[in-house]
Structures are given as C-alpha cells and as structure tokens.
Design a protein around this motif. Structure first.
Motif, PDB file in Angstrom:
ATOM      1  N   GLY A 253     -14.412   2.087   9.252  1.00  0.00           N
ATOM      2  CA  GLY A 253     -15.508   1.280   9.761  1.00  0.00           C
ATOM      3  C   GLY A 253     -15.558  -0.118   9.182  1.00  0.00           C
ATOM      4  N   LYS A 254     -14.744  -0.388   8.172  1.00  0.00           N
ATOM      5  CA  LYS A 254     -14.741  -1.723   7.558  1.00  0.00           C
ATOM      6  C   LYS A 254     -13.754  -2.630   8.278  1.00  0.00           C
ATOM      7  N   SER A 255     -13.784  -3.911   7.928  1.00  0.00           N
ATOM      8  CA  SER A 255     -12.903  -4.886   8.568  1.00  0.00           C
ATOM      9  C   SER A 255     -11.449  -4.624   8.190  1.00  0.00           C
ATOM     10  N   LEU A 256     -10.539  -5.231   8.931  1.00  0.00           N
ATOM     11  CA  LEU A 256      -9.110  -5.073   8.648  1.00  0.00           C
ATOM     12  C   LEU A 256      -8.792  -5.528   7.233  1.00  0.00           C
ATOM     13  N   LEU A 257      -9.306  -6.664   6.806  1.00  0.00           N
ATOM     14  CA  LEU A 257      -9.026  -7.157   5.463  1.00  0.00           C
ATOM     15  C   LEU A 257      -9.521  -6.186   4.409  1.00  0.00           C
ATOM     16  N   GLU A 258     -10.731  -5.664   4.585  1.00  0.00           N
ATOM     17  CA  GLU A 258     -11.264  -4.701   3.621  1.00  0.00           C
ATOM     18  C   GLU A 258     -10.398  -3.446   3.565  1.00  0.00           C
ATOM     19  N   GLN A 259      -9.964  -2.966   4.727  1.00  0.00           N
ATOM     20  CA  GLN A 259      -9.119  -1.775   4.746  1.00  0.00           C
ATOM     21  C   GLN A 259      -7.753  -2.055   4.121  1.00  0.00           C
ATOM     22  N   MET A 260      -7.230  -3.254   4.349  1.00  0.00           N
ATOM     23  CA  MET A 260      -5.969  -3.626   3.709  1.00  0.00           C
ATOM     24  C   MET A 260      -6.093  -3.573   2.187  1.00  0.00           C
ATOM     25  N   ILE A 261      -7.136  -4.185   1.666  1.00  0.00           N
ATOM     26  CA  ILE A 261      -7.301  -4.259   0.215  1.00  0.00           C
ATOM     27  C   ILE A 261      -7.608  -2.888  -0.375  1.00  0.00           C
ATOM     28  N   GLU A 262      -8.427  -2.099   0.314  1.00  0.00           N
ATOM     29  CA  GLU A 262      -8.702  -0.741  -0.176  1.00  0.00           C
ATOM     30  C   GLU A 262      -7.407   0.073  -0.229  1.00  0.00           C
ATOM     31  N   SER A 263      -6.582  -0.059   0.797  1.00  0.00           N
ATOM     32  CA  SER A 263      -5.290   0.626   0.819  1.00  0.00           C
ATOM     33  C   SER A 263      -4.389   0.092  -0.287  1.00  0.00           C
ATOM     34  N   GLY A 264      -4.443  -1.225  -0.504  1.00  0.00           N
ATOM     35  CA  GLY A 264      -3.655  -1.840  -1.571  1.00  0.00           C
ATOM     36  C   GLY A 264      -4.087  -1.375  -2.948  1.00  0.00           C
ATOM     37  N   LYS A 265      -5.382  -1.174  -3.143  1.00  0.00           N
ATOM     38  CA  LYS A 265      -5.890  -0.660  -4.424  1.00  0.00           C
ATOM     39  C   LYS A 265      -5.343   0.737  -4.703  1.00  0.00           C
ATOM     40  N   ARG A 266      -5.323   1.566  -3.685  1.00  0.00           N
ATOM     41  CA  ARG A 266      -4.836   2.933  -3.856  1.00  0.00           C
ATOM     42  C   ARG A 266      -3.330   2.938  -4.149  1.00  0.00           C
ATOM     43  N   LEU A 267      -2.610   2.058  -3.481  1.00  0.00           N
ATOM     44  CA  LEU A 267      -1.168   1.970  -3.720  1.00  0.00           C
ATOM     45  C   LEU A 267      -0.894   1.411  -5.114  1.00  0.00           C
ATOM     46  N   TYR A 268      -1.706   0.452  -5.546  1.00  0.00           N
ATOM     47  CA  TYR A 268      -1.553  -0.093  -6.896  1.00  0.00           C
ATOM     48  C   TYR A 268      -1.820   0.995  -7.938  1.00  0.00           C
ATOM     49  N   LEU A 269      -2.857   1.799  -7.729  1.00  0.00           N
ATOM     50  CA  LEU A 269      -3.160   2.887  -8.661  1.00  0.00           C
ATOM     51  C   LEU A 269      -2.034   3.918  -8.671  1.00  0.00           C
ATOM     52  N   LEU A 270      -1.521   4.248  -7.499  1.00  0.00           N
ATOM     53  CA  LEU A 270      -0.391   5.183  -7.426  1.00  0.00           C
ATOM     54  C   LEU A 270       0.788   4.658  -8.225  1.00  0.00           C
ATOM     55  N   ASP A 271       1.001   3.360  -8.164  1.00  0.00           N
ATOM     56  CA  ASP A 271       2.093   2.735  -8.915  1.00  0.00           C
ATOM     57  C   ASP A 271       1.868   2.858 -10.419  1.00  0.00           C
ATOM     58  N   GLN A 272       0.616   2.799 -10.854  1.00  0.00           N
ATOM     59  CA  GLN A 272       0.316   2.954 -12.276  1.00  0.00           C
ATOM     60  C   GLN A 272       0.518   4.403 -12.723  1.00  0.00           C
ATOM     61  N   LEU A 273       0.223   5.349 -11.841  1.00  0.00           N
ATOM     62  CA  LEU A 273       0.340   6.763 -12.190  1.00  0.00           C
ATOM     63  C   LEU A 273       1.768   7.289 -12.040  1.00  0.00           C
ATOM     64  N   MET A 274       2.574   6.584 -11.261  1.00  0.00           N
ATOM     65  CA  MET A 274       3.974   6.989 -11.059  1.00  0.00           C
ATOM     66  C   MET A 274       4.871   5.757 -11.133  1.00  0.00           C
ATOM     67  N   PRO A 275       4.902   5.091 -12.282  1.00  0.00           N
ATOM     68  CA  PRO A 275       5.615   3.816 -12.394  1.00  0.00           C
ATOM     69  C   PRO A 275       7.129   3.930 -12.268  1.00  0.00           C
ATOM     70  N   GLU A 276       7.664   5.113 -12.455  1.00  0.00           N
ATOM     71  CA  GLU A 276       9.116   5.278 -12.417  1.00  0.00           C
ATOM     72  C   GLU A 276       9.608   5.788 -11.063  1.00  0.00           C
ATOM     73  N   THR A 277       8.704   5.988 -10.130  1.00  0.00           N
ATOM     74  CA  THR A 277       9.071   6.459  -8.795  1.00  0.00           C
ATOM     75  C   THR A 277       9.339   5.260  -7.891  1.00  0.00           C
ATOM     76  N   ALA A 278      10.353   5.362  -7.058  1.00  0.00           N
ATOM     77  CA  ALA A 278      10.758   4.249  -6.192  1.00  0.00           C
ATOM     78  C   ALA A 278       9.624   3.810  -5.274  1.00  0.00           C
ATOM     79  N   ASP A 279       9.514   2.508  -5.063  1.00  0.00           N
ATOM     80  CA  ASP A 279       8.481   1.968  -4.183  1.00  0.00           C
ATOM     81  C   ASP A 279       8.654   2.462  -2.747  1.00  0.00           C
ATOM     82  N   THR A 280       9.868   2.755  -2.332  1.00  0.00           N
ATOM     83  CA  THR A 280      10.081   3.275  -0.979  1.00  0.00           C
ATOM     84  C   THR A 280       9.385   4.622  -0.803  1.00  0.00           C
TER      85      THR A 280
END
Length: 379
Positions: A253-280
């Motif tokens: 229900g949020k704007s495209l930009l808000e959804q982009m950033i929310e998705s980016g936050k989750r991906l950034y957190l995933l990267d912190q929790l699995m820093p040695e796993t390939a970005d692909t």
C-alpha cells in the motif's frame, strides 16, 4: 504519463534511456555505445571472471564481526525420512510413535502443510489420506535421500547465520532445530515454528529436477522461479524467515520508493546476517543480471526519476518493479525482475555509509523518508 524512449541493444549493455536530445548528441551516444559493445563482446570471458572476482573483493571488504564464540545449538532432524518410513499397515500406531519424536511438528505437518481435515470424527479419513500421500510422494522422497544425503553444509550455513542473528539481536529466541520435510509441491519451502526452522525439501531438489519440468509445475513455478530450487538457497531462505519474524513486512500500500527502500533494508539486513553468502543468492539475480544492475545503476535510477515513478501507489504499476519476474519488461531481456529491491538496496547502503554507527535494528526502524533524504542517492 509520458515514458522515455528506450532503445534495446543485443549485447550486455541493456539499454540507453533518452528523453530529449538533439540529433548530433544522439548520434554521438550511439557511436559510443557501438564502440563499448564491441569492447564488451571481445572481453566477455574476462567480464565473467571479473564478476566472480568482484564478489570475492566485496566480501573481503566487509567489516564482518567475529561470531565464532557465540554458541548456537541447531539439531538436525530428518522428519522427511521418518515420515516416509512409516508402516502403513498399522498407520495409527506408526503415527503415535512419530508423534513422540516430533510432538509439535507432526501436527503442523499434517494439518497446516498437508492441510488434512482436523475434525476428531475424521481419523480414518485422515489416515487414508496420509497413506495416499506417502504412496504418491515416495518417489520424490527417494530422490531427496540422494540429493540430501549430507546436510552438514546447509546446517553449518544456517548455524553461522543464527550466530549473526544472536550477535545483532541477543534477546531473540533462536530456533534450536532444523527440521526437514517433504510437503506438496505447491506447499511451503520454509517455515518458522515455535522452536524450529522447517525446510520443505520438495522445493530444493535442484533446478533440473524432472518434476519441475512438467507442464503442471511449470505453470505454477516457471523457469525463472524454479531455477532457484537448489540447496544453495536453503540457508538464505531460512534466515529470511527470521527477518520476517523480527520485522513483519508492512510495505503493501505504500509508494514505489517506500517499497524499494523497505525491500532494500531487508536485503541489507540479510547481508549483515549472511555476509559470506554470494549476493546472487541473496538477491535471487543471476550473475549477469547483477552485473547489469551495477553497470547501469545510473540509467536505472534516471528512468524512475524522469518518469515520475517514485511516488506512484498503484499496485498494478508497482508490481512491474517489485514483484518476482523473469525480467523487468522496460529494461530488456538481461534485466532481473524485482529490480526495485536493487535500487532500494543501493539507497540503504549509501545511507548506512554515512551512518556507520547505526545498528541493524535502528536501520530497520528508521523511516524511509529519513533514509532517502539522508542518502542523497545520485548514482
């Protein structure tokens, strides 16, 4: 709403976006593109090698905390093997024995995953349905025994991820069991129960598994989805369930930009929790798609800005950039679906680079407006 003119090119440079240019400027851009494309074609193999090298370098440049001293006990339980070993001649007694070993999960499996009728007066019906299910899925179970004969690497990766979860979230109650099951093809791949991470092996048999190639399964899981049905994705998808538990997704229900950033936050957190796993693996993109995103980052962002797309709220328009798909139509064949998560990820990384003292929990609770304005993202 006017859209920019987009020209597609057959070589790795996906596209060029042109809004208003004079003929001379356009000719120069095309000439430069042709030269660049020729150079890219000649160095194709080198480029592929550089993708792998960049992944190694990015991993090596991260500030990865030492979590080796954090104790995590994760017991592997092969419910799938025990379930398909049930004696069907006396199914009631067999189920009682299985219940003793899996007192909580058996109920979840029967009534949530298999969706069997829970009424007390339907025991005989349930037993017959269980027998039918065992007979129908026994071939898949046999194949899974070969594919997952050794689960140690998967268990180690998830354990490492849970160590990072405990590092950043010391008060979070970690699951103590890793339970494997085989559910219906159209059922769950990953579940978080009260004390376990449960993994549906039926969705990790390998992207070339024959069942995935059937018309019925392809209709539900097209190739762009089933290509990720590999054991390499079990760890990432398991940790994603932890993230969803910590931070339920409320972006709808949020704007495209808000959804982009929310998705980016989750991906950034995933990267912190699995820093040695390939970005692909974490993004779900292929190596070529991810490389294309980075090479065309500025052009991608310009497309959204110049076409006034950042603040749209129409779900039918937003899904073109935020939903899983074989590609993002406007960006051509080599682009990934869910390209909005890449944009949001870059915005979040830019903001975090300016706020290095911010912890993951603070980031996740920071509103998207603050992140966007503070990042000053202009690739």
């Amino acid at each position: 709403m006017p859209f920019m003119c987009i020209h597609y090119w057959p070589l790795p440079l996906w596209f060029i976006v042109i809004k208003t240019v004079n003929k001379l400027s356009l000719a120069k851009q095309i000439q430069c593109l042709i030269v660049n494309c020729r150079q890219q074609y000649c160095m194709k193999n080198i480029a592929i090698g550089l993708i792998l090298l960049s992944l190694l370098i990015s991993c090596g440049s991260k500030k990865i905390p030492d979590v080796s001293g954090i104790k995590v006990d994760l017991q592997l339980q092969r419910f799938d093997k025990d379930f398909f070993a049930l004696g069907t001649s006396q199914i009631d007694q067999s189920l009682q024995q299985l219940h003793k070993k899996y007192p909580g999960f058996l109920q979840d499996f029967l009534f949530n995953i298999l969706a069997l009728p829970p009424q007390p007066d339907s025991n005989k019906v349930v037993e017959q349905l269980i027998i039918q299910y065992i007979q129908s899925y026994k071939p898949l179970s046999d194949s899974a025994e070969n594919v997952f004969a050794d689960m140690s690497a998967v268990q180690d990766e998830i354990t490492k991820g849970l160590q990072f979860v405990k590092y950043y979230y010391p008060d979070y109650k970690l699951p103590t069991k890793l339970v494997t099951f085989i559910g219906p093809i159209d059922s769950y791949g990953n579940i978080l129960t009260t004390d376990a991470l449960a993994v549906g092996l039926q969705l990790y048999m390998g992207n070339n598994f024959s069942v995935y190639k059937t018309d019925a399964v392809q209709e539900q899981y097209p190739a762009y989805i089933s290509r990720r049905f590999k054991k390499e994705y079990i760890g990432v998808n398991s940790i994603k369930t932890i993230i969803d538990d910590l931070y339920p997704n409320k972006a709808s229900g949020k704007s495209l930009l808000e959804q982009m950033i929310e998705s980016g936050k989750r991906l950034y957190l995933l990267d912190q929790l699995m820093p040695e796993t390939a970005d692909t693996i974490k993004t779900g993109y292929t190596a070529i798609q991810l490389e294309g995103c980075y090479k065309n980052e500025s052009t991608i962002w310009s497309f959204f800005v110049q076409n006034d797309l950042l603040y749209i709220t129409d779900p039918s328009a937003i899904r073109d950039y935020m939903n899983d798909a074989p590609k993002t139509q406007v960006f051509g064949e080599n682009s990934p679906g869910m390209i909005g998560q890449f944009v949001g990820w870059q915005i979040v990384k830019k903001w975090m680079a300016k706020n290095e003292s911010v912890k993951p929990d603070e980031l996740m609770k920071t509103d998207t407006k603050t992140i966007f304005e503070g990042a000053k993202y202009k690739p």
